[in-house]
Enzyme design. Structure first.
Site, PDB file in Angstrom:
ATOM      1  N   THR A 182      -9.768  -0.367  -4.989  1.00  0.00           N
ATOM      2  CA  THR A 182     -10.513  -0.121  -3.747  1.00  0.00           C
ATOM      3  C   THR A 182     -10.195   1.214  -3.097  1.00  0.00           C
ATOM      4  OG1 THR A 182      -8.797  -1.322  -2.536  1.00  0.00           O
ATOM      5  CG2 THR A 182     -10.734  -2.578  -3.241  1.00  0.00           C
ATOM      6  N   ASP A 227       0.851  -1.187   0.000  1.00  0.00           N
ATOM      7  CA  ASP A 227       0.000   0.000   0.000  1.00  0.00           C
ATOM      8  C   ASP A 227       0.887   1.237   0.000  1.00  0.00           C
ATOM      9  OD1 ASP A 227      -2.291   1.518  -0.006  1.00  0.00           O
ATOM     10  OD2 ASP A 227      -3.148   0.590   1.790  1.00  0.00           O
ATOM     11  N   ASP A 287      -9.921  -6.918   3.309  1.00  0.00           N
ATOM     12  CA  ASP A 287     -10.578  -8.221   3.410  1.00  0.00           C
ATOM     13  C   ASP A 287     -12.093  -8.051   3.471  1.00  0.00           C
ATOM     14  OD1 ASP A 287      -8.001  -9.838   4.119  1.00  0.00           O
ATOM     15  OD2 ASP A 287      -8.041  -8.182   5.526  1.00  0.00           O
ATOM     16  N   VAL A 307     -11.438   8.534   6.809  1.00  0.00           N
ATOM     17  CA  VAL A 307     -11.475   8.390   8.266  1.00  0.00           C
ATOM     18  C   VAL A 307     -10.031   8.451   8.753  1.00  0.00           C
ATOM     19  CG1 VAL A 307     -12.236   6.956  10.192  1.00  0.00           C
ATOM     20  CG2 VAL A 307     -13.506   6.904   8.039  1.00  0.00           C
TER      21      VAL A 307
END
Length: 285
Positions: free
Chosen positions: A159, A91, A208, A199
């Site tokens: 995502t 990431d 997941d 957030v």
């Protein structure tokens, strides 16, 4: 998935004391022989007919290669089987990407796994790794998704990304693309953008949760990626908002929540997972 009505047979790829977001973890990484032995047991009892296979975090290349063999065998038994792959590799933090699995997993994902997958859910960094292309604009992201379609999967969802959201800096963009081949051989592509409020915390396990819910909602809305993504991302928001609220309350005023306090509030969010109120809308591109 069980809450959403799916019968799940779980095979661990790792057996850890806790997730790797903590300072310490103990446990075992399964190898391909151990996976093969478990699958053989299912086969001997003739209970190896599945509608879906979902894979996520894996640390071992031979294990991953064995997953491909098993998926191919399962697809021979059930040609409608859908393989959902979350190619968990790494990431970006503060704009810099890094891998948190061994680097030799990348060629296995790229050359073996993605070609047999039907739905993939990489983040932006993983999509860049798989295609060898950097994404700086939405147009480049759509081109990367086309490259991923060309490798095999019908549905590609990036995502999360660090692209500039039309709604502003407080929003995170996810992009989805569904390519269908019609009876006459022509291809139709549906593309969507989802912007969800950021957030301010680091959660572990969101990928997941995303992949599992996307599997469920694409099953329930097979020809409507927009609705499937709206339900998936809305449920994610409910879970994350509940988690951050609870974590801050536990940490106390002015303290930063720790890993244990930031564990996703899954059980407490059961109703939101089953029937998410749509609080995030998708835009058709």
């Amino acid at each position: 998935l069980q809450v959403l009505g799916f019968e799940v047979d779980t095979v661990n790829s790792v057996q850890f004391s806790n997730h790797t977001g903590y300072a310490h973890w103990k446990g075992q990484v399964l190898n391909s022989d151990e996976l093969h032995e478990l699958y053989e047991g299912l086969k001997l009892n003739k209970v190896n007919r599945y509608d879906y296979v979902l894979t996520g975090y894996t640390r071992d290349t031979s294990f991953l290669a064995m997953v491909v063999d098993i998926v191919q065998e399962l697809k021979q038994q059930n040609s409608n089987l859908v393989y959902v792959c979350d190619p968990v590799m790494g990431d970006k933090w503060n704009g810099e990407g890094s891998m948190y699995v061994p680097k030799d997993l990348l060629p296995v994902y790229r050359d073996k796994v993605v070609p047999v997958a039907d739905i993939i859910t990489p983040n932006q960094f993983e999509a860049e790794l798989l295609t060898g292309r950097k994404i700086q604009t939405e147009k480049e992201a759509l081109e990367v998704m086309d490259m991923l379609h060309a490798m095999g999967p019908e549905t590609v969802v990036i995502t999360s990304s660090d692209l500039q959201a039309p709604l502003g800096n407080d929003y995170l963009i996810a992009l989805g693309s569904h390519r269908k081949t019609k009876a006459d051989g022509t291809k139709v592509t549906q593309r969507i953008r989802v912007e969800s409020p950021k957030v301010d915390a680091v959660f572990v396990g969101t990928g997941d949760l995303f992949a599992a819910m996307l599997l469920a909602w694409t099953h329930k809305h097979p020809n409507n990626l927009k609705v499937a993504c709206e339900k998936t991302v809305s449920a994610m928001q409910h879970v994350l908002q509940r988690t951050i609220k609870s974590a801050k309350a536990q940490a106390g005023e002015g303290n930063k929540p720790n890993s244990a306090q930031l564990e996703l509030r899954m059980v407490q969010s059961k109703k939101d997972i089953e029937n998410p109120e749509i609080i995030v809308k998708a835009t058709v591109l």
